[in-house]
Design a protein around this motif. Structure first.
Motif, mmCIF file in Angstrom:
data_model
loop_
_atom_site.group_PDB
_atom_site.id
_atom_site.type_symbol
_atom_site.label_atom_id
_atom_site.label_comp_id
_atom_site.label_asym_id
_atom_site.label_seq_id
_atom_site.Cartn_x
_atom_site.Cartn_y
_atom_site.Cartn_z
ATOM 1 N N GLU A 168 -67.773 1.522 -25.198
ATOM 2 C CA GLU A 168 -68.453 0.300 -24.762
ATOM 3 C C GLU A 168 -67.610 -0.505 -23.782
ATOM 4 N N SER A 169 -66.310 -0.280 -23.791
ATOM 5 C CA SER A 169 -65.443 -1.004 -22.860
ATOM 6 C C SER A 169 -65.760 -0.667 -21.412
ATOM 7 N N ARG A 170 -66.506 0.397 -21.172
ATOM 8 C CA ARG A 170 -66.923 0.743 -19.814
ATOM 9 C C ARG A 170 -67.981 -0.226 -19.294
ATOM 10 N N GLN A 171 -68.656 -0.926 -20.199
ATOM 11 C CA GLN A 171 -69.826 -1.708 -19.832
ATOM 12 C C GLN A 171 -69.460 -3.130 -19.413
ATOM 13 N N SER A 172 -70.190 -3.630 -18.440
ATOM 14 C CA SER A 172 -70.096 -5.030 -18.033
ATOM 15 C C SER A 172 -71.409 -5.390 -17.353
ATOM 16 N N VAL A 173 -71.595 -6.673 -17.067
ATOM 17 C CA VAL A 173 -72.795 -7.092 -16.348
ATOM 18 C C VAL A 173 -72.402 -8.051 -15.238
ATOM 19 N N GLN A 174 -73.206 -8.036 -14.194
ATOM 20 C CA GLN A 174 -73.086 -9.018 -13.127
ATOM 21 C C GLN A 174 -74.360 -9.847 -13.101
ATOM 22 N N LEU A 175 -74.204 -11.162 -13.118
ATOM 23 C CA LEU A 175 -75.327 -12.078 -13.015
ATOM 24 C C LEU A 175 -75.319 -12.717 -11.637
ATOM 25 N N SER A 176 -76.487 -12.798 -11.030
ATOM 26 C CA SER A 176 -76.581 -13.399 -9.707
ATOM 27 C C SER A 176 -78.028 -13.809 -9.465
ATOM 28 N N PHE A 177 -78.317 -14.232 -8.243
ATOM 29 C CA PHE A 177 -79.677 -14.590 -7.861
ATOM 30 C C PHE A 177 -80.263 -13.503 -6.954
ATOM 31 N N GLU A 178 -81.539 -13.242 -7.137
ATOM 32 C CA GLU A 178 -82.255 -12.341 -6.247
ATOM 33 C C GLU A 178 -82.312 -12.969 -4.856
ATOM 34 N N THR A 179 -81.843 -12.241 -3.868
ATOM 35 C CA THR A 179 -81.803 -12.766 -2.505
ATOM 36 C C THR A 179 -82.940 -12.245 -1.641
ATOM 37 N N GLY A 180 -83.612 -11.195 -2.094
ATOM 38 C CA GLY A 180 -84.617 -10.557 -1.265
ATOM 39 C C GLY A 180 -84.042 -9.533 -0.309
ATOM 40 N N ILE A 181 -82.715 -9.452 -0.240
ATOM 41 C CA ILE A 181 -82.046 -8.462 0.602
ATOM 42 C C ILE A 181 -81.799 -7.207 -0.246
ATOM 43 N N GLU A 182 -82.122 -6.039 0.310
ATOM 44 C CA GLU A 182 -81.986 -4.809 -0.466
ATOM 45 C C GLU A 182 -80.536 -4.570 -0.871
ATOM 46 N N ARG A 183 -80.365 -4.319 -2.140
ATOM 47 C CA ARG A 183 -79.033 -4.017 -2.665
ATOM 48 C C ARG A 183 -78.665 -2.558 -2.375
ATOM 49 N N PRO A 184 -77.375 -2.201 -2.423
ATOM 50 C CA PRO A 184 -76.972 -0.809 -2.201
ATOM 51 C C PRO A 184 -77.590 0.127 -3.238
ATOM 52 N N PHE A 185 -77.783 1.364 -2.846
ATOM 53 C CA PHE A 185 -78.406 2.382 -3.687
ATOM 54 C C PHE A 185 -77.619 2.557 -4.981
ATOM 55 N N ILE A 186 -78.315 2.498 -6.110
ATOM 56 C CA ILE A 186 -77.631 2.413 -7.406
ATOM 57 C C ILE A 186 -76.922 3.697 -7.818
ATOM 58 N N LEU A 187 -77.383 4.859 -7.363
ATOM 59 C CA LEU A 187 -76.772 6.103 -7.816
ATOM 60 C C LEU A 187 -75.472 6.423 -7.095
ATOM 61 N N SER A 188 -75.165 5.677 -6.041
ATOM 62 C CA SER A 188 -73.991 6.045 -5.249
ATOM 63 C C SER A 188 -72.959 4.933 -5.088
ATOM 64 N N THR A 189 -73.383 3.690 -5.013
ATOM 65 C CA THR A 189 -72.460 2.623 -4.638
ATOM 66 C C THR A 189 -72.062 1.773 -5.843
ATOM 67 N N PRO A 190 -70.787 1.798 -6.239
ATOM 68 C CA PRO A 190 -70.344 0.916 -7.329
ATOM 69 C C PRO A 190 -70.402 -0.539 -6.893
#
Length: 527
Positions: A159-181
């Motif tokens: 479980e120590s691998r897990q974390s979360v990031q909280l932010s606001f939706e900007t409407g700008i496309e985020r980086p592709f989830i399968l490739s970009t940390p």
């Protein structure tokens, strides 16, 4: 402000991370997570560090959208180097476990020739001790069966691998989830807590029920700086839509991709929730449009666009149960969704074909799901038959019509559907795009390209409708909505094969008097 009654703002989003990569079932379930870490993510980080500029250029090339390229600016390469070093140091046990799986598979290929497997146990890598069983199928093909519940209690699951990031939706496309940390960012709040942390449930329940900043500070174990960031995510007024509930009849709303919200005055059912938080966009239903309580969430299969932790974590505490298909138990390509979700703090009901789950005023029946998984031995997939307010609705997701007689059995068992929702992503990604990290024997490009993540084409969708006898057909789960780009990375144009097939199917429906549509953005049905 610390004692005021406050609500979470509409545009707050969460990105669940595992070693800073976006979390989805194959990076959370421990066996598959180890394989993907060792054979996909670590090599990907190493490749980026050899040529950051190549990765960034490829990430911004529309023709390579959805490719395995890290979209992180070259000036941050040292942070990526630190991430790779920490993974190799802190996840050494997981990396050895993945190597042990590959070695165990090779041991079986070389030595399991139909005779007694008992002598092979001492020859297995020690990392596999007590965690696998060796077995033949009835064609004398040997395999390792992973004891998943045991592995969740072992050091492989961290479980120590897990974390979360909280932010606001900007409407700008985020980086592709399968490739970009996801690296730290000034506009993102980092919380080093596991996904099952009760504070996350407390935070996201404040979309519908107010709380105080002091309560959230305690629940999330925040320091003063973090509490200040959370304060900026709170408002005195809720963002909830006034029409999120109904007082008579039935309603279905299409929220985008494969997400349907089925409602009566007594109950609400949500399929494959993948929901935008951009309440200012005006062209979609968002988290603000969900009912306050959801009796059942039904998940069709374990692909990253159908079991979306980013949305599910925001619904925990508002769900009666998540309904998931039963996996094949211990198969490398088929992790248990039930185990994975239970370990993240969700209430789960596991179903097999034709199992029923009742809710107030109706029921859900699990129905078979055919194809779409690159011909891998994956059982953890289900379509659903919903009965509510006098209607029968087939929720087909990406199930294929390669053998339409299957749907004849469904009709014989359940009757005629009033509405059918069908996926027609009929030229999906090849085998290695999603499953490369699990393959211990290389496959050729030609072989990989022949085995795709494809739903029905026009002929197959028509065959499904012929067998089901439904009066209405709606094409969904195509990944077309722009706010899905960070997960789907789908690019269509008017000449794309998939869209041509959709048009052919819609023409087929029109010629037969079947009401049909190609869903995009949002839509509502009332009766």
């Amino acid at each position: 402000m610390a004692e005021k009654s406050l609500f979470l703002r509409s545009k707050v989003i969460v990105e669940p991370l595992v070693d800073r990569f976006f979390a989805w079932p194959y990076t959370i379930a421990p066996v598959q997570a180890a394989m993907n870490l060792a054979f996909l993510q670590v090599p990907l980080l190493e490749s980026y560090l050899q040529s950051p500029q190549v990765h960034v250029a490829a990430s911004n090339n529309p023709e390579l959208r959805g490719g395995y390229f890290i979209n992180i600016a070259e000036e941050r390469a040292d942070e990526v180097r630190d991430l790779l070093a920490s993974i190799k140091r802190d996840r050494a046990d997981m990396l050895r476990f993945a190597e042990a799986i590959a070695a165990g598979q090779e041991l079986l290929r070389a030595n399991a020739t139909g005779y007694d497997l008992t002598p092979l146990y001492p020859k297995l890598p020690p990392e596999l001790g007590g965690l696998v069983e060796l077995a033949y199928d009835t064609d004398n093909q040997a395999q390792m069966r992973f004891m998943e519940p045991v592995i969740y209690t072992s050091d492989v699951y961290q479980e120590s691998r897990q974390s979360v990031q909280l932010s606001f939706e900007t409407g700008i496309e985020r980086p592709f989830i399968l490739s970009t940390p996801r690296l730290p960012s000034p506009d993102v709040l980092e919380l080093e807590i596991p996904f099952r942390h009760p504070g996350l449930e407390e935070l996201f329940k404040t979309r519908v029920r107010p709380t105080t900043l002091n309560h959230l500070r305690d629940a999330l174990e925040l320091d003063e700086t973090q509490a200040g960031r959370v304060a900026g995510m709170l408002s005195e007024e809720p963002g909830l839509a006034e029409d999120r509930h109904i007082d008579a009849g039935g309603r279905i709303r299409y929220f985008g991709h494969a997400c349907l919200v089925l409602q009566t005055p007594q109950a609400a059912i949500v399929s494959d929730p993948f929901i935008s938080a951009d309440s200012s966009a005006g062209d979609r239903y968002t988290l603000d449009d969900l009912p306050d309580f959801i009796d059942l969430v039904v998940i069709t299969h374990a692909h990253q666009d159908h079991i979306v932790l980013e949305t599910l974590l925001q619904l925990r505490g508002r769900i009666g149960a998540i309904v998931v298909p039963r996996s094949s138990r211990g198969n490398l390509a088929d992790p248990s969704m039930a185990l994975m979700l239970k370990n993240q703090g969700f209430p789960v009901i596991e179903v097999d074909d034709f199992d029923e789950v009742e809710f107030p005023g109706g029921k859900i029946t699990a129905t078979p799901f055919l194809g779409e998984h690159c011909d891998l031995d994956i059982r953890g997939k289900s379509t659903y038959w919903a009965e509510l307010a006098g209607k029968k609705v087939f929720i087909g997701a990406d199930s294929s019509g390669i053998d339409p007689l299957l749907y004849r059995y469904m009709k014989q068992h359940l009757g005629t559907a009033d509405m059918a929702f069908l996926g027609m992503e009929c030229d999906g990604a090849p085998l290695t795009w999603l499953y490369q990290g699990l393959l211990t024997v290389p496959v050729t490009k030609k072989m990989s390209n022949s085995r795709k993540l494809s739903g029905s084409n026009a002929e197959q969708a028509a065959a499904i409708m012929t067998e089901l006898g439904a009066n209405e057909a709606y094409i969904y789960a195509m990944g077309e909505e722009p706010w899905l780009g960070h997960v789907m990375a789908t690019t269509y144009n008017e000449d794309t094969y998939q869209l041509k097939q959709v048009e052919e199917f819609l023409t087929w429906c029109k010629d037969r008097g079947i009401k049909a549509g190609h869903l995009y953005g949002q839509q509502e049905w009332r009766w």
